[in-house]
Scaffold this motif. Structure first.
Motif, mmCIF file in Angstrom:
data_model
loop_
_atom_site.group_PDB
_atom_site.id
_atom_site.type_symbol
_atom_site.label_atom_id
_atom_site.label_comp_id
_atom_site.label_asym_id
_atom_site.label_seq_id
_atom_site.Cartn_x
_atom_site.Cartn_y
_atom_site.Cartn_z
ATOM 1 N N THR A 209 65.315 -2.863 17.639
ATOM 2 C CA THR A 209 63.881 -2.868 17.372
ATOM 3 C C THR A 209 63.362 -1.447 17.609
ATOM 4 O OG1 THR A 209 63.291 -3.397 19.660
ATOM 5 C CG2 THR A 209 63.720 -5.249 18.179
ATOM 6 N N PRO A 210 62.129 -1.144 17.187
ATOM 7 C CA PRO A 210 61.599 0.210 17.419
ATOM 8 C C PRO A 210 61.214 0.476 18.871
ATOM 9 C CG PRO A 210 60.468 -0.911 15.591
ATOM 10 C CD PRO A 210 61.249 -1.939 16.335
ATOM 11 N N GLN A 211 61.349 -0.508 19.740
ATOM 12 C CA GLN A 211 60.921 -0.375 21.137
ATOM 13 C C GLN A 211 61.809 0.607 21.884
ATOM 14 O OE1 GLN A 211 61.031 -4.057 23.247
ATOM 15 N NE2 GLN A 211 59.832 -3.320 24.979
ATOM 16 N N ASP A 212 61.211 1.430 22.737
ATOM 17 C CA ASP A 212 61.963 2.454 23.468
ATOM 18 C C ASP A 212 63.087 1.867 24.304
ATOM 19 O OD1 ASP A 212 60.371 4.390 22.377
ATOM 20 O OD2 ASP A 212 59.122 4.699 24.149
ATOM 21 N N ILE A 213 62.836 0.731 24.963
ATOM 22 C CA ILE A 213 63.848 0.122 25.819
ATOM 23 C C ILE A 213 65.071 -0.291 25.008
ATOM 24 C CG2 ILE A 213 64.344 -1.834 27.338
ATOM 25 C CD1 ILE A 213 62.548 0.287 28.574
ATOM 26 N N ALA A 214 64.842 -0.845 23.831
ATOM 27 C CA ALA A 214 65.959 -1.238 22.968
ATOM 28 C C ALA A 214 66.689 -0.021 22.416
ATOM 29 C CB ALA A 214 65.454 -2.119 21.828
ATOM 30 N N LEU A 215 65.957 1.047 22.125
ATOM 31 C CA LEU A 215 66.553 2.239 21.540
ATOM 32 C C LEU A 215 67.487 2.951 22.511
ATOM 33 C CD1 LEU A 215 63.380 3.567 19.714
ATOM 34 C CD2 LEU A 215 65.433 2.666 18.618
ATOM 35 N N ILE A 216 67.180 2.889 23.798
ATOM 36 C CA ILE A 216 68.063 3.505 24.799
ATOM 37 C C ILE A 216 69.450 2.891 24.710
ATOM 38 C CG2 ILE A 216 68.502 3.727 27.278
ATOM 39 C CD1 ILE A 216 65.451 3.900 27.656
ATOM 40 N N ASP A 217 69.504 1.559 24.635
ATOM 41 C CA ASP A 217 70.798 0.878 24.578
ATOM 42 C C ASP A 217 71.443 1.010 23.202
ATOM 43 O OD1 ASP A 217 70.744 0.027 27.232
ATOM 44 O OD2 ASP A 217 69.486 -1.677 26.737
ATOM 45 N N VAL A 241 57.677 -4.386 11.626
ATOM 46 C CA VAL A 241 56.234 -4.534 11.479
ATOM 47 C C VAL A 241 55.904 -6.015 11.299
ATOM 48 C CG1 VAL A 241 56.296 -4.225 8.969
ATOM 49 C CG2 VAL A 241 54.190 -3.689 10.221
ATOM 50 N N PHE A 242 54.753 -6.407 11.820
ATOM 51 C CA PHE A 242 54.276 -7.779 11.646
ATOM 52 C C PHE A 242 53.047 -7.759 10.748
ATOM 53 C CE2 PHE A 242 51.223 -11.090 12.911
ATOM 54 C CZ PHE A 242 51.961 -12.211 12.569
ATOM 55 N N GLN A 243 53.082 -8.586 9.719
ATOM 56 C CA GLN A 243 51.944 -8.706 8.805
ATOM 57 C C GLN A 243 51.291 -10.062 8.992
ATOM 58 O OE1 GLN A 243 52.719 -8.654 4.548
ATOM 59 N NE2 GLN A 243 50.765 -7.625 4.181
ATOM 60 N N CYS A 244 50.007 -10.062 9.317
ATOM 61 C CA CYS A 244 49.279 -11.316 9.513
ATOM 62 C C CYS A 244 49.280 -12.109 8.206
ATOM 63 C CB CYS A 244 47.853 -11.018 9.945
ATOM 64 S SG CYS A 244 46.829 -12.511 10.103
ATOM 65 N N PRO A 245 49.722 -13.371 8.241
ATOM 66 C CA PRO A 245 49.781 -14.162 7.012
ATOM 67 C C PRO A 245 48.407 -14.467 6.417
ATOM 68 C CG PRO A 245 50.244 -15.524 8.932
ATOM 69 C CD PRO A 245 50.189 -14.122 9.424
ATOM 70 N N LYS A 246 47.346 -14.319 7.209
ATOM 71 C CA LYS A 246 45.993 -14.630 6.713
ATOM 72 C C LYS A 246 45.271 -13.392 6.187
ATOM 73 C CE LYS A 246 45.341 -18.736 9.607
ATOM 74 N NZ LYS A 246 44.498 -19.400 10.628
ATOM 75 N N CYS A 247 45.155 -12.382 7.049
ATOM 76 C CA CYS A 247 44.381 -11.196 6.645
ATOM 77 C C CYS A 247 45.253 -10.068 6.110
ATOM 78 C CB CYS A 247 43.548 -10.688 7.818
ATOM 79 S SG CYS A 247 44.534 -9.990 9.170
ATOM 80 N N LYS A 248 46.594 -10.217 6.226
ATOM 81 C CA LYS A 248 47.560 -9.234 5.721
ATOM 82 C C LYS A 248 47.546 -7.912 6.496
ATOM 83 C CE LYS A 248 48.691 -12.169 2.592
ATOM 84 N NZ LYS A 248 49.955 -12.952 2.728
ATOM 85 N N HIS A 249 46.871 -7.902 7.645
ATOM 86 C CA HIS A 249 46.869 -6.681 8.454
ATOM 87 C C HIS A 249 48.246 -6.472 9.087
ATOM 88 C CE1 HIS A 249 45.485 -3.522 11.124
ATOM 89 N NE2 HIS A 249 46.011 -4.184 12.146
ATOM 90 N N LYS A 250 48.723 -5.247 9.071
ATOM 91 C CA LYS A 250 50.045 -4.939 9.610
ATOM 92 C C LYS A 250 49.932 -4.350 11.017
ATOM 93 C CE LYS A 250 52.360 -4.181 5.174
ATOM 94 N NZ LYS A 250 53.149 -3.245 4.335
ATOM 95 N N THR A 251 50.756 -4.866 11.916
ATOM 96 C CA THR A 251 50.766 -4.412 13.303
ATOM 97 C C THR A 251 52.194 -4.075 13.714
ATOM 98 O OG1 THR A 251 48.902 -5.866 13.831
ATOM 99 C CG2 THR A 251 50.168 -4.986 15.688
ATOM 100 N N HIS A 252 52.373 -2.909 14.304
ATOM 101 C CA HIS A 252 53.692 -2.508 14.804
ATOM 102 C C HIS A 252 53.808 -2.963 16.259
ATOM 103 C CE1 HIS A 252 54.671 -0.050 11.262
ATOM 104 N NE2 HIS A 252 53.384 0.264 11.256
ATOM 105 N N PHE A 254 56.324 -3.645 18.222
ATOM 106 C CA PHE A 254 57.322 -2.989 19.064
ATOM 107 C C PHE A 254 57.320 -1.471 18.893
ATOM 108 C CE2 PHE A 254 59.052 -7.285 18.410
ATOM 109 C CZ PHE A 254 59.178 -7.678 19.725
ATOM 110 N N GLY A 255 56.264 -0.948 18.300
ATOM 111 C CA GLY A 255 56.205 0.487 18.061
ATOM 112 C C GLY A 255 56.592 0.810 16.621
ATOM 113 N N ALA A 256 56.276 2.019 16.212
ATOM 114 C CA ALA A 256 56.514 2.422 14.822
ATOM 115 C C ALA A 256 57.595 3.496 14.744
ATOM 116 C CB ALA A 256 55.222 2.941 14.201
ATOM 117 N N ASP A 257 58.586 3.252 13.888
ATOM 118 C CA ASP A 257 59.584 4.265 13.523
ATOM 119 C C ASP A 257 60.437 4.758 14.684
ATOM 120 O OD1 ASP A 257 58.875 4.180 10.834
ATOM 121 O OD2 ASP A 257 57.277 5.655 11.127
ATOM 122 N N GLY A 258 60.599 3.944 15.714
ATOM 123 C CA GLY A 258 61.458 4.347 16.823
ATOM 124 C C GLY A 258 62.906 4.534 16.404
ATOM 125 N N ALA A 259 63.407 3.614 15.570
ATOM 126 C CA ALA A 259 64.792 3.719 15.113
ATOM 127 C C ALA A 259 64.986 4.941 14.223
ATOM 128 C CB ALA A 259 65.201 2.454 14.366
#
Length: 319
Positions: A209-217, A241-252, A254-259
């Protein structure tokens, strides 16, 4: 002074840098030689060390009938490695229907392939006394989950785990496969080393995942494969990225572009981004992988792109 420095000093040992130095040790004084090795001597020492270490390593032997082995790994659990392995195997088959695909679940302690591939039962024995893989969605599958009860914990020490891995590698009649996708357990331990040293691996795919903790491992996982001379094909940024099924708003979440940042550090490529989508989780839990159950979805298209990138980076298979 750090912890180890205090421990050495108060334990009766003082370390000095530079040339020859007297070091108190057990009440006596020992002369420590600080002569620097020349380049030729250093290289000779490295070669001798490599020779000694290689004596104890098992000889790599290909799996009969399997052209190329692709391992899917991660430095830690919970990043969607098994889901990626399952959908990668299916995507390889979709991208090229002429290819025969197998899926090996090497996670002895927590096998999840049986549920994700909707498979139950014990493997049958072929005439050559090898286990026949179970088949679903056109993919030949083998897992420790077929050999033990679904709710039974595998409480084994290292030697028993190595024996089980050897059985899964050598006592399965795969027939003729173009690709065998291996779902590795999380971490960088005995199983990863055993698989890497026993069979030739065409390439490793690191999932994070893009999360820093996961990226270390994930970084540790990639470096481990490099140390055992397994080509790392690239990283898969899962739950990007998570996209809301109703409003289509995208939320990162676990963070963006960590990988992607990690890939640059390791001089690797990102094979693709897999979104955090409810349908992927639901499909896996019901034994209907999203590549099979929703072939036209954006999630499936993401897996198909990853599979295409994996194949593009593989070495040419043996004739």
């Amino acid at each position: 002074m750090g912890f180890w420095g205090r421990l050495l000093r108060f334990g009766g040992v003082s370390l000095w840098r530079g040339g020859g130095a007297a070091v108190p040790f057990g009440g006596s004084r020992v002369l420590v030689c600080g002569r620097q090795l020349s380049g030729a001597e250093s290289e000779t020492l490295k070669q001798r060390r490599t020779q000694v270490m290689s004596r104890g390593l098992p000889k790599q032997k290909p799996i009969e009938g399997v052209k190329q082995v692709i391992v899917v790994a991660s430095g830690k659990g919970g990043v969607g490695k098994s889901t990626t392995a399952v959908n990668l195997a299916l995507a390889l088959a979709v991208n090229d229907s002429s290819k025969a695909i197998g899926l090996l679940d090497a996670d002895v302690y927590g096998p999840s392939i049986p549920k994700m591939m909707n498979l139950k039962g014990n493997p049958e024995l072929a005439q050559n006394n090898l286990m026949r893989p179970l088949l679903n969605y056109g993919i030949a599958c083998m897992s420790m989950g077929f050999l033990v009860e679904e709710t039974a914990p595998v409480v084994w020490r290292g030697l028993m785990v190595m024996s089980a891995i050897e059985r899964l590698l050598r006592q399965v009649d795969w027939g003729q496969l173009d690709y065998l996708v291996v779902d590795m357990p999380p971490g960088t331990g005995d199983v990863q080393l055993s698989v890497s040293q026993n069979i030739p691996i065409s390439g490793a795919v690191i999932v994070s995942t893009p999360q820093d903790i996961a990226l270390i491992d994930a970084h540790k996982g990639a470096e481990m494969f490099r140390k055992v001379h397994v080509p790392v094909l690239g990283l898969v940024q899962n739950m990007s990225v998570f996209q809301c099924p109703k409003c289509k708003h995208k939320t990162h979440i676990f963070g963006a572009d960590g990988a992607r940042r990690l890939a640059q550090t390791l001089d690797l490529d990102v094979l693709g981004d897999i979104p955090l989508h409810l349908s992927i989780r639901e499909a896996s839990d019901t034994g209907l992988p999203v590549v099979f159950s929703k072939p036209e979805s954006d999630e499936t298209k993401a897996y198909l792109r990853v599979a295409a990138e994996v194949v593009r980076r593989l070495p040419l298979p043996p004739e």
